[in-house]
Design an enzyme around this catalytic site. Structure first.
Site, PDB file in Angstrom:
ATOM      1  CD  GLU A 109      34.955  43.148  36.960  1.00  0.00           C
ATOM      2  OE1 GLU A 109      36.073  42.961  37.692  1.00  0.00           O
ATOM      3  OE2 GLU A 109      34.999  42.995  35.598  1.00  0.00           O
ATOM      4  CD  GLU A 168      35.546  44.413  29.670  1.00  0.00           C
ATOM      5  OE1 GLU A 168      35.718  43.491  30.641  1.00  0.00           O
ATOM      6  OE2 GLU A 168      34.232  44.794  29.562  1.00  0.00           O
TER       7      GLU A 168
END
Length: 872
Positions: free
Chosen positions: A480, A763
């Site tokens: 991202e 993450e």
């Protein structure tokens, strides 16, 4: 010895192209004597040989954020400055000479934007977030079918006289490489990433030595970058516009005093060249046969090139470069692996951000490719772990002849450890280099202990911060690269220890102010891009979430605590108040934020394991989390208002805070101290944010402790509660349990990832599952590195009692389970170091001039001034 060092202008060691008419100056001090402080300072600023400001000696202990008050600054000039300091012992310290370069201070924009005038390829990107999240949309095998080619611009100029000074101001809607006579003069990935339609930065380059009398070629390659490239989670292009453009203004001063203005206008020409495409996420495709060799030199035949389209306007959003440019910090010779499948893979040795350079054999018309990924699968084969459209991370070369080719990407970078090679026979490791890049931020913190797993965790934290603090603070560098506000606010205290992030985050906060909605909302991602509507829901009025929008309050406050910068609070105060007004309009009469969607305690491990649906974590926790965050930010606002002298506002937030605390305890916590939803993270937030009535507190702590034990002494906290977990247990008398969680190696835990070979922060706690399965998670997310704050405070023993570490508490916990720890931190005052050894009972402390401290050691407390101390 009394020493002055580390001179900074606008919080940078050598800012280039700042257009601030009153830049600020800072320095640090060092002394070998105790109880040293500055009694006066002197600043002198020079332009060429002339002094333009001399403060004389001013009685003050101030060493940072001193504004320039001399003669009016001139555009595009190199200024030099020096500082002197006299201490209370009468010693004088003189600095070396520092410098900064001014930008276009007068905002005289007299040239034109240039572009091709041609339409780009039609956007055919998927806009279904559901399909992308489900993994149903994959990257294209032939990106050249949908991506546009970078554009080459050129022009020749004549310099007829001796040049005294020449400066170039350049920027782009896109990213550019500017060359003069074949020599690149621009920064990596300039003009970098900002909220382009509201804030675009230009770069300043001193080109005096390049513009000798005679003819010169000016050449530019302009690529999509963030402006039109396939950015964000959705990978949708044209987020800021449908056409890239470039601007250049060169101001030449001759030795005879005359001046000339050169730059972009209708006389430039354009063509396509060696790049079929170049996208930040997809990668590059370089076709050697199409290369325009010598395009930026004189004598190049551009008769077949087309005329550019020139336009004016759009200068009101320009600002000089306000952070340090990206840089190459390391070059790694990788190891070559042969996988069980027979693949040839490069191993960088760690998960990094950068790109691959190759100089080695090639064959005519045989494509060479470099595909980048973060993991090998459980069998040791290459695995592309990044899902979604336009996430190829693949660079391609098509040579036009057999021989030796040299290539490195120009307009793309990747997040990776492994590189899958194709098209190279018998590759040799020495033919490759992995170039590591970062945002130019200086490392300020060091933390080393007797435990190698903890040391690896610290390196993982640092490496994730290094790879994600490029241009904006991103969530991840491969999928991202988005400025998620929640990630930054939970990580901010750890960030300020590891690096000097003041200038970097000030720029990001400017974009946050510009992106704030009329009703006060803060978008969850800064810079905000239009394609986020496909994630939030088209037509959705609410684009903020508790804990994410709150970053507009929390991040400036953390910067103030770390750097004692009132300016950060002043600059962002109106934004904070508008956000708080918005939240106040959403809360109930009881002061609870029980409406709207929120991410809640996002990604709770047990819920994710049971359902695989992150929205379940939001639905179960959003109401309690939103109300808790409201109480938390009102409390922070009270402190901010007191610092800024806003007494009435402080009283207002105090009343709101008290109402929310009372209502929270009544509605969400039963009389026996049990939360309405029996989840670790909710207890952590309630206790850590002091939302529990005293008569319920101990019962609440017991419930939390029991939940931890029931979870096999592993954490089960979500995104917003993780930063408070260990500190809350520690403060509630559960120190041993806090350390059990820190040193835990079962999943989920921080050290579980270390046991699986992690070199960055993941993450997902189980990005690699216990059975060895590699998931499609990001393996480089700094958010869970927020545990650093706890380690530096309790194991390292470092805590700021007053903002900026003017007063420091030194209280290392020698019963933490480690034998020794060494911690150092370069504050705005200078270096702080703490070195303790349990076996010898030794504690060494060093504090810089102008500071003081209190030491908690062996059951005793003592006040100290600055200097070196040895305790046993």
């Amino acid at each position: 010895m009394y020493r002055i060092y580390d001179l900074q202008c606008n919080n940078m060691p050598f800012p280039q192209g700042i257009d601030d008419a009153k830049p600020t100056f800072s320095w640090k001090l060092d002394s070998d004597q105790q109880d040293t402080y500055q009694v006066s300072y002197r600043l002198r600023v020079y332009l060429e040989e002339c002094m333009v400001w001399d403060t004389g000696f001013i009685k003050s202990d101030k060493t940072f954020d001193i504004p320039y008050q001399g003669e009016k600054l001139k555009s595009g000039q190199l200024y030099f400055w020096e500082a002197e300091s006299i201490n209370n012992y009468g010693e004088k310290a003189s600095s070396t000479t520092a410098k900064w370069q001014t930008g276009n201070i007068e905002s005289r924009w007299l040239m034109k934007w240039i572009s091709t005038g041609e339409a780009r390829k039609e956007i055919v990107d998927c806009v279904s977030a559901e399909a992308i999240f489900a993994g149903a949309v994959k990257s294209l095998d032939k990106p050249e079918e949908v991506l546009d080619s970078p554009v080459y611009f050129r022009k020749e100029i004549g310099i007829e006289k001796e040049v005294k000074h020449a400066v170039a101001f350049a920027t782009a809607k896109g990213i550019y490489d500017l060359q003069i006579d074949g020599q690149s003069v621009s920064h990596l990935f300039a003009p970098e990433y900002t909220s382009y339609n509201k804030h675009l930065e230009y770069q300043t380059y001193d080109v005096t030595k390049l513009l000798t009398p005679g003819r010169h070629g000016i050449g530019v390659i302009l690529a999509d970058g963030w402006y039109t490239g396939k950015i964000g989670l959705m990978g949708v292009g044209n987020q800021y516009g449908e056409r890239n453009s470039f601007y250049l203004q060169i101001e030449v001063t001759y030795t005879d005093g005359t001046k000339e203005l050169l730059g972009t206008d209708e006389s430039f020409k354009w063509s396509y060249g060696g790049y079929r495409y170049s996208d930040l996420f997809v990668g590059e495709y370089y076709v050697q046969a199409k290369e325009l060799t010598g395009y930026s030199k004189t004598g190049f035949d551009d008769s077949s090139w087309k005329q550019v389209v020139a336009s004016v306007g759009g200068f009101d959003i320009l600002q000089g470069q306000s952070i340090t440019p990206a840089r190459v910090v390391k070059k790694i010779v990788p190891e070559i692996l042969c996988t069980p499948k027979g693949e040839v893979v490069l191993d960088a040795g760690a998960n990094i951000v950068g790109f691959t350079r190759y100089e080695g054999p090639c064959e005519e018309e045989v494509e060479i490719s470099f595909e980048h990924s973060e993991v090998l699968d459980q069998n040791g084969n290459f695995q592309q772990n990044i899902l979604g459209q336009h996430k190829n991370q693949k660079d391609r070369i098509l040579p036009n002849k057999t021989g030796i080719i040299t290539y490195k990407p120009k307009f793309t970078f990747h997040g990776f450890r492994y590189v899958l090679l194709e098209g190279i026979k018998d590759p040799k490791a020495e033919d490759f280099e992995i170039w590591v890049i970062d945002g130019g931020l200086e490392r300020t913190g060091s933390f080393v202990t007797s435990n190698e797993d903890i040391n690896q965790l610290q390196e993982n934290i640092y490496r994730s911060q290094q790879g994600n603090m490029l241009f904006v603070p991103t969530d991840c560098p491969q999928r991202e690269r988005a400025g998620w506000t929640g990630d930054m606010q939970v990580y901010a205290p750890t960030a300020t220890f590891n690096m000097d992030v003041l200038a970097f985050l000030k720029r990001w906060l400017k974009d946050m102010r510009l992106e704030q909605k009329m009703d006060g909302q803060i978008p969850n991602v800064i810079p905000a891009i239009d394609s986020n509507k496909y994630i939030d829901g088209e037509g959705q009025d609410e684009v903020s979430s508790a804990g994410w929008g709150d970053a507009c309050v929390i991040v400036p406050y953390r910067l103030y605590q770390a750097y004692q910068s009132k300016e950060v609070l002043k600059d962002n105060f109106q934004m904070m108040c508008r956000w708080m007004d918005y939240v106040e309009s959403k809360v109930s009469q009881e002061g609870l934020w029980d409406t709207g969607f929120h991410f809640g305690d996002w990604l709770i491990p047990s819920i994710m394991k049971a359902t695989g649906n992150p929205m379940e974590t939001a639905m179960k926790t959003k109401e309690e989390v939103a109300s808790a965050m409201y109480a938390y930010t009102t409390e922070i606002m009270i402190d901010i208002c007191n610092v800024l002298g806003e007494k009435k506002r402080a009283e207002h937030y105090l009343a709101l805070n008290q109402k929310t605390r009372t209502s929270f305890s009544i509605k969400y916590i039963s009389s026996d101290g049990r939360m309405r939803n029996d989840l670790q993270g909710l207890y952590v937030l309630a206790l850590g944010m002091r939302l529990v009535d005293e008569h319920k507190r101990q019962a609440c702590v017991r419930h939390l402790v029991n939940l931890v034990h029931e979870n096999d002494d592993c954490l089960d906290t979500g995104f917003l509660s993780v930063p408070f977990l260990l500190e809350t247990l520690y403060e509630e008398g559960e120190k041993e349990l806090a350390y059990t969680l820190l040193f835990q190696k079962k999943s989920p835990s921080w050290l579980y990832a270390v046991t699986k070979g992690a070199t960055t922060i993941w993450e997902n706690w189980e990005a690699i599952r216990p059975d060895g399965t590699r998931t499609n998670s990001s393996y480089n997310h700094f958010a869970f590195g927020c545990v650093g704050e706890f380690m530096y405070k309790h194991i390292g023993g470092l805590e700021a009692v007053e903002a900026g570490y003017r007063k420091i508490k030194i209280a290392p916990d020698i019963n933490c389970g480690l034998d020794w720890a060494k911690t150092s931190y370069v504050s705005r005052y200078g270096e702080i170091s703490i070195d303790w050894d349990k076996k010898s009972g030794k504690l060494e402390v060093k504090l810089p001039p102008n500071t003081s401290g209190e030491i908690w050691w062996n059951g005793k407390t003592m006040e100290i001034g600055n200097g070196r101390y040895l305790l046993k």
